[in-house]
Motif scaffolding. Structure first.
Motif, PDB file in Angstrom:
ATOM      1  N   GLN A   1       0.826  -1.206   0.000  1.00 36.70           N
ATOM      2  CA  GLN A   1       0.000   0.000   0.000  1.00 36.70           C
ATOM      3  C   GLN A   1       0.859   1.255   0.000  1.00 36.70           C
ATOM      4  OE1 GLN A   1      -2.815  -0.350   3.214  1.00 36.70           O
ATOM      5  NE2 GLN A   1      -4.452  -0.646   1.718  1.00 36.70           N
ATOM      6  N   GLN A   2       1.913   1.136   0.814  1.00 32.91           N
ATOM      7  CA  GLN A   2       2.809   2.290   0.903  1.00 32.91           C
ATOM      8  C   GLN A   2       3.461   2.559  -0.437  1.00 32.91           C
ATOM      9  OE1 GLN A   2       5.991   1.665   3.618  1.00 32.91           O
ATOM     10  NE2 GLN A   2       7.080   3.451   2.844  1.00 32.91           N
TER      11      GLN A   2
ATOM     12  N   SER B   1       1.112   4.222  -2.669  1.00 31.96           N
ATOM     13  CA  SER B   1       0.891   5.640  -2.405  1.00 31.96           C
ATOM     14  C   SER B   1       2.093   6.458  -2.877  1.00 31.96           C
ATOM     15  CB  SER B   1       0.640   5.857  -0.908  1.00 31.96           C
ATOM     16  OG  SER B   1       1.809   5.551  -0.181  1.00 31.96           O
ATOM     17  N   THR B   2       3.309   5.912  -2.626  1.00 29.98           N
ATOM     18  CA  THR B   2       4.503   6.634  -3.054  1.00 29.98           C
ATOM     19  C   THR B   2       4.526   6.768  -4.569  1.00 29.98           C
ATOM     20  OG1 THR B   2       5.594   5.507  -1.265  1.00 29.98           O
ATOM     21  CG2 THR B   2       6.988   6.764  -2.764  1.00 29.98           C
TER      22      THR B   2
ATOM     23  N   THR C   1       4.346  10.125  -7.122  1.00 25.83           N
ATOM     24  CA  THR C   1       5.225  10.477  -8.227  1.00 25.83           C
ATOM     25  C   THR C   1       4.476  10.471  -9.534  1.00 25.83           C
ATOM     26  OG1 THR C   1       5.852   8.185  -8.373  1.00 25.83           O
ATOM     27  CG2 THR C   1       7.329   9.613  -7.137  1.00 25.83           C
TER      28      THR C   1
ATOM     29  N   GLY D   1       8.564   1.125  -4.476  1.00 30.61           N
ATOM     30  CA  GLY D   1       8.544   2.125  -3.422  1.00 30.61           C
ATOM     31  C   GLY D   1       9.864   2.837  -3.247  1.00 30.61           C
TER      32      GLY D   1
END
Lengths: 221, 248
Positions: free
Chosen positions: A6-7, A10-11, A15, A59
């Motif tokens: 998920q992280q 989101s990252t 971008t 990520g």
């Protein structure tokens, strides 16, 4: 794992707004959390990782290929300028400073060595001069002594000669006085004898008187 | 995110490595001035400040700044001379460029809110590739095919030599990979760990420990910065030595 995915999503999504289409695809794939698509995204990102790590790789902003061209361009510019500044200005200058210092130090050391040698030479010269002066003085003293000795000797000899001459003269005079005294005594004895003979009425025979007086005096002497 | 919702923690340890445009929010083209550009430029300025302005007195008895510049010069110069020999000194400016760039970029990256250019694979990869390609070309130019003797271990038994040659060849081509990832990995890991500790500092009861952790990791990072710059440079020297004197 789920939170990591998920992280990553989101990252990547962050971008996404200003990234190349390839990255957008990667972000979408990671967001979907589909292993196969994620691997495809990583392929697009130029990294060979298996599906499980795909999301994690996505990520990592370091693997965002869209920024590579920018970073490489600016890196090359930076390195070129840096190389130019270092090789043309900084390094020659620092090298010159260091070698100057080295030169100054060796120069000073050599000068110190020279001074030391000079001091040693001066000391040696001083010692030599001192020794020379000493031997010279010794020589002078010996010469003076010898001179004085010879002078003394000649003086003593002269005095001796004078003394002996005077003594000889005195002896002669004493001998003369003694002779004259003997002669006077004889003549007095003769006269006295002649007067005595005459007084007794004899006839004074001069030759006999002389003989008698001489005989007596010889006996007395 | 489940953990974030529960505790209010915000873990964004990798956000610091994102390349962003300096002005506006547009797309990043190859010429766009980005935070990477800014911090590379600052690195450049810091190096020039130390090595050029610091030595402008050209004093026989150096000032403090000048003696730092001289120390850096002496350290890298001695390293190049010791490892590659006298004939390697021709490449001293190149090695010095690498060392200064990595060292200053590492330390500037330790400033809060800064951007670590040396944490980027793209940057360290280019540095490592420059060394790799340069050294390989130099090796062939200087020694011709004799350079291949690097892979043919004459001291080993004949039967073993082909095997060793394969191993040597693989290790040779792995060099730029390990060379670049070592540097980027070290810098990145430290920075990320600091970020994680910083996130934990938001919880009151764990904050003192987190702050202590940050201090500890930061101290470690200060050491890692110079060590990694040194390692990168000395490996460059070793590769250079292989190119100049390829005998085993």
């Amino acid at each position: 794992m789920f939170s990591l995915l998920q992280q990553a999503a989101s990252t990547a999504a962050e971008t996404d707004t200003h990234a190349a289409p390839a990255n957008a695809e990667a972000a979408a794939a990671a967001a979907a959390g589909q292993g196969a698509d994620a691997a495809h995204a990583v392929e697009a990102a130029g990294a060979a990782a298996h599906a499980g790590e795909a999301a994690q790789s996505a990520g990592m902003p370091q693997l965002d290929v869209s920024t590579f061209g920018n970073q490489i361009f600016w890196l090359l510019v930076t390195l070129a300028v840096l190389y130019w500044v270092l090789s043309k200005v900084a390094l020659p200058r620092i090298g010159a400073i260091i070698s100057d210092r080295q030169g100054a130090i060796t120069g000073d050391l050599m000068q110190a060595e020279e001074f030391k040698k000079k001091a040693k030479d001066a000391e040696a010269a001083y010692g030599k001069a001192l020794a020379d002066a000493r031997t010279e003085a010794g020589k002078i003293i010996a010469a003076q002594k010898a001179e004085i000795q010879t002078e003394l000797n000649t003086a003593i000899d002269k005095a001796d000669a004078e003394i002996s001459a005077r003594a000889g003269e005195s002896e002669k005079r004493i001998a003369a006085i003694r002779d004259s005294a003997t002669a006077d005594a004889r003549s007095v004895a003769r006269e006295v004898t002649a007067e005595l003979v005459r007084a007794f009425g004899g006839k004074a025979d001069e030759a006999a008187i002389d003989a008698a007086v001489d005989a007596r005096l010889k006996g007395a002497a | 995110m489940a953990t974030e919702a529960d505790t209010g923690l915000a873990f964004h340890p990798m956000e610091q490595f994102v390349v962003k445009p300096l002005f506006g929010d547009g797309p990043i083209y190859w010429y766009t001035p980005t935070n990477a550009t800014l911090w590379m430029g600052l690195t450049l300025l810091a190096i020039i400040a130390l090595l050029v302005f610091g030595t402008r007195g050209r004093a026989i008895i150096p000032s403090r700044v000048q003696s730092i510049a001289e120390m850096l010069y002496g350290m890298v110069h001695k390293m190049v001379e010791d490892v590659t020999g006298k004939d390697g000194l021709k490449y001293f400016p190149f090695v010095m460029t690498l060392f200064c760039f990595i060292l200053f970029a590492n330390y500037l990256g330790l400033l809060p809110k800064s951007f670590s250019t040396t944490s980027q694979i793209a940057v360290t990869g280019v540095l490592a590739l420059m060394v790799f390609v340069g050294v390989t070309v130099l090796g062939f130019v200087k020694n011709g095919t004799h350079f291949l003797g690097l892979f043919w271990v004459n001291s080993a038994p004949l039967a073993l030599r082909p095997v060793l040659a394969v191993i040597e060849l693989i290790s040779y081509f792995v060099r730029p990979v390990s060379h670049s990832i070592r540097l980027a990995g070290n810098v990145m890991a430290g920075h990320a760990v600091i970020k994680v500790f910083a996130a934990f500092a938001a919880i009151a009861w764990i904050a003192p420990l987190a702050v202590l952790g940050i201090v500890g990791v930061y101290a470690l990072e200060v050491m890692v910065c110079i060590i990694q710059a040194y390692v990168f440079t000395i490996l460059t020297c070793v590769y250079l030595k292989d190119a100049l004197h390829p005998s085993h």
